[in-house]
Scaffold this active site. Structure first.
Site, PDB file in Angstrom:
ATOM      1  N   SER A 156       9.052   0.251  14.741  1.00 23.81           N
ATOM      2  CA  SER A 156       8.543  -0.899  14.003  1.00 23.81           C
ATOM      3  C   SER A 156       9.713  -1.802  13.640  1.00 23.81           C
ATOM      4  CB  SER A 156       7.817  -0.443  12.742  1.00 23.81           C
ATOM      5  OG  SER A 156       7.327  -1.555  12.005  1.00 23.81           O
ATOM      6  N   HIS A 187       7.453  -9.796  13.923  1.00 25.77           N
ATOM      7  CA  HIS A 187       7.120  -8.390  13.650  1.00 25.77           C
ATOM      8  C   HIS A 187       6.574  -7.782  14.929  1.00 25.77           C
ATOM      9  CE1 HIS A 187       3.694  -5.562  12.846  1.00 25.77           C
ATOM     10  NE2 HIS A 187       4.685  -4.911  12.262  1.00 25.77           N
ATOM     11  N   HIS A 242      -7.595 -12.269   0.274  1.00 22.71           N
ATOM     12  CA  HIS A 242      -7.585 -12.812  -1.083  1.00 22.71           C
ATOM     13  C   HIS A 242      -7.085 -14.256  -1.109  1.00 22.71           C
ATOM     14  CE1 HIS A 242      -3.535 -11.166  -0.465  1.00 22.71           C
ATOM     15  NE2 HIS A 242      -3.100 -11.996  -1.390  1.00 22.71           N
ATOM     16  N   GLY A 286       4.598  10.475   2.680  1.00 26.12           N
ATOM     17  CA  GLY A 286       5.899  10.882   2.160  1.00 26.12           C
ATOM     18  C   GLY A 286       7.060  10.411   2.997  1.00 26.12           C
TER      19      GLY A 286
END
Length: 316
Positions: A108, A122, A191, A274
């Protein structure tokens, strides 16, 4: 057409077994190749590498460039994590995966240039496999790339989307429009009722083609990132800019932060599984700002971004 792949329950063709090791080796080479090319393009600082291990299983290598000649901050991660229990973000829509051990691996990257005329970019490609004794493995690929300009140039966006189309071309005429639409839908701030950028490709849950063809498609997407991005960088990195452009860049970067922290599946998976938090949040820009109820001046270059470039359209 529904902008998703039809994920098979078992995710393999008869006699065809997924090879996680082959995927891992490709991802490591991809990280190396992109880092090398961007180091040359930047011409200043190189990437600092942190190798890390995850206590629950797996690890990765995070490479970050700070205060380069081109990149204010750029990061490209390789990670491979595994464990005995999937996080909630992975099993919410697939409860049948509960109780399986898993591997998730991917590369990534996010590039935040200094110059507001050079877009943020990205990309990611990833592979997931969940296994249980006595049952066939469940696996799929995902990924894509997308572009977030602050000032729009039609030739740049057309080039970006034509390269995305080329990445899909040998896999069927409907693949690019399908994944282009999926990208438009995914990188959307509900939003704000506003797209994050000008899109590109996004896909997930890909296993319907079988392992070898699905893996080939993931490689094609990964290998087309540099041809899509570097010509845009070279055209725009020498344009002079001032405080107005820099202020707008930092304001629009706020949308990037909002999306990554509220909606991004990779961020949620990394936190819930995690993962190393510094690696997960390296995608956030180093300088960002918010303004209360701000709107661009009519007929300004900033208004043009909202009016001509952010609304989804056919760029090819």
């Amino acid at each position: 057409m529904n902008a998703t792949f039809t994920r098979k329950d078992q995710g393999h063709n008869a006699g065809e077994r997924p090879s996680a090791e082959s995927v891992k080796q490709y991802l490591l080479r991809l990280q190396d190749n992109i880092c090398a090319a961007l180091t040359v393009e930047d011409g200043g600082a190189g990437f600092h590498e942190d190798a890390w291990e995850r206590s629950e299983g797996g690890g990765g290598r995070t490479r970050v460039m700070r205060d380069g000649a081109l990149l204010e901050q750029g990061g490209i991660n390789f990670s491979r994590v595994f464990g005995d229990r999937l996080p909630p973000s992975a099993t919410a829509s697939r409860p049948e995966l509960a109780g399986r051990n898993f591997q998730a691996m991917g590369v990534s990257l996010v590039m935040h240039p200094h110059n507001p005329y050079v877009p943020t970019s990205h990309a990611n490609v990833r592979f997931f496999i969940a296994e249980k004794e006595g049952a066939d493995p469940v696996w799929w690929f995902g990924g894509g790339f997308d572009l977030t300009p602050y000032y729009g140039f039609e030739e740049d966006v057309i080039h970006w989307h034509r390269t995305a189309q080329e990445a899909c071309a040998s896999f069927g005429d409907q693949v690019y429009p399908r994944l282009k639409r999926w990208c438009d839908d995914y990188f959307f701030l509900k939003h704000r009722n506003e797209p994050r950028g000008v899109g590109g490709l996004f896909f997930d849950d890909l296993n319907e083609w079988g392992f070898e063809r699905s893996f080939a498609f993931m490689r094609s997407v990964g290998d087309h990132f540099l041809p899509a991005y570097l010509p845009i960088v070279r055209r725009r990195k020498g344009i002079e800019y001032g405080e107005r452009e820099r202020d707008f860049q930092k304001y629009r970067r706020g949308r990037y932060v909002e999306f990554n922290l509220v909606y991004d599946r990779g961020t949620l998976f990394g936190i819930q599984s995690g993962g190393r938090i510094e690696s997960i949040l390296m995608s956030l820009p180093p300088e960002v700002s918010w303004r209360y109820d701000w709107h661009p001046e009519p007929d300004s270059p900033e208004a043009e971004l909202y009016e001509r470039f952010l609304p989804p359209r056919d760029w090819v």
